[in-house]
Write an enzyme that holds these catalytic residues in place. Structure first.
Site, PDB file in Angstrom:
ATOM      1  N   ARG A 126       0.770  -1.145   0.038  1.00  0.00           N
ATOM      2  CA  ARG A 126      -0.074  -0.060  -0.054  1.00  0.00           C
ATOM      3  C   ARG A 126       1.026   1.273  -0.165  1.00  0.00           C
ATOM      4  NH1 ARG A 126       0.316   2.825   4.670  1.00  0.00           N
ATOM      5  NH2 ARG A 126       0.327   1.834   6.596  1.00  0.00           N
ATOM      6  N   ASN A 145       9.427   6.091   4.177  1.00  0.00           N
ATOM      7  CA  ASN A 145       9.301   7.126   5.020  1.00  0.00           C
ATOM      8  C   ASN A 145      10.427   8.125   4.997  1.00  0.00           C
ATOM      9  OD1 ASN A 145       6.853   7.086   6.828  1.00  0.00           O
ATOM     10  ND2 ASN A 145       7.692   4.910   7.370  1.00  0.00           N
ATOM     11  N   ASP A 195      10.517   7.260  11.011  1.00  0.00           N
ATOM     12  CA  ASP A 195       9.069   7.628  10.255  1.00  0.00           C
ATOM     13  C   ASP A 195       9.214   8.882   9.674  1.00  0.00           C
ATOM     14  OD1 ASP A 195       6.417   7.447   9.729  1.00  0.00           O
ATOM     15  OD2 ASP A 195       5.967   6.304  11.664  1.00  0.00           O
TER      16      ASP A 195
END
Length: 299
Positions: A105, A156, A206
């Protein structure tokens, strides 16, 4: 809260209880912060003046978003790239470069300083063993899509230096943030090298952003930290948050001097959440540094 001896004001401005807050995008035109809850299938719009956080529910998990120059948003989600009409919630498909990959995804991304929209994909097919089948894509203003990096577990940490000569990016299945030489005209990235290595703290990166001094701010999920690195990769600051899953960060506010940070409640037990009641909230950090305005998508 202290940060190397100095005080940092940290405020939870939206106690959202988000499953997976992400994709902070400050809109300097409307003076609002857009962000998402991936597993909540929700786009949020926070107005700091009114303290109102409005939401749009989506049919699929979103990955990231950006404001579109002619109105509305551009987003990535499970099914690739879309335009989102923020008035009606209607989606318009652009392209799905991974339509043939059932186990990925779309995830982190943003616009570059030239107004192109970027988003990377990630493996997500538990209980299967993780695979590095994700990639980083660039959506140009003519709506053509280009694969820039492949062999990725979880995209990320995307950000660019103030002069657009360096691009930063991480695979969160590793502790490494890479720097690339970036061509702002063509949008190509090459000469990948290690910029930051968090293996010393068993950490991963992240979401991230860059301030006006060219320093790279990153979130460290599971460790509850936001960290600032200078352009040479030297650690400058570490800020501890009141929750252990910070996920993304971006500068906002009228003077771009507020660092907004999203967080998550993902896979946290009731006991763990009892000990961090603001988990999943949107936080505003006053860090004494200014950011750079994000550019809307020009397609």
């Amino acid at each position: 809260m202290t940060d190397g001896g100095s005080m940092v004001e940290i405020e939870c401005v939206v106690d959202a209880g988000a499953l997976l807050g992400e994709s902070t995008y400050w809109d300097p035109e409307d003076q609002v912060l857009w962000w998402i809850d991936i597993y909540g299938k929700t786009v949020h719009c926070f107005d700091p003046d009114t303290r109102i956080d409005q939401t749009i529910t989506l049919p699929e998990y979103p990955g990231c978003l950006a404001v579109r120059e002619i109105g509305g948003l551009v987003i990535s989600d499970v099914n690739g790239f879309h335009f989102l009409d923020t008035a009606t919630g209607a989606l318009q498909a652009i392209i799905d470069p991974e339509a043939d990959l059932a186990d990925t995804r779309f995830n982190d991304g943003k616009t570059d300083r030239q107004g192109r929209f970027w988003s990377g994909s990630m493996w997500e097919a538990p209980p299967k063993a993780p695979e590095k089948i994700g990639s980083l894509y660039r959506l140009d203003t003519d709506l053509t899509c280009h694969k820039i990096v492949d062999g990725v577990g979880c995209s990320n940490g995307l950000a660019w230096s103030p002069d657009s000569r360096a691009m930063y990016y991480t695979d969160s299945h590793t502790p490494i943030v890479w720097a690339f030489d970036f061509d702002p005209v063509s949008g190509e990235a090459e000469n990948r090298r290690t910029f930051v290595d968090l293996s010393f703290m068993n950490g991963i990166v992240d979401g991230a952003t860059v301030d006006e001094e060219g320093c790279y701010w990153l979130t460290v999920p599971f460790k509850g930290k936001v960290m600032r690195y200078d352009p040479s990769g030297k650690l400058m600051r570490t800020i501890d948050l009141p929750t252990d899953l910070p996920t993304c960060c971006e500068f906002g506010g009228p003077n771009l001097d507020i660092l907004y940070v999203t967080t998550a409640t993902l896979r946290r037990s009731p006991q763990e959440l009892k000990d961090q009641p603001l988990a999943g909230g949107l936080f505003a950090l006053h860090v004494g540094v200014k950011g750079l305005p994000l550019v809307p998508f020009r397609g």
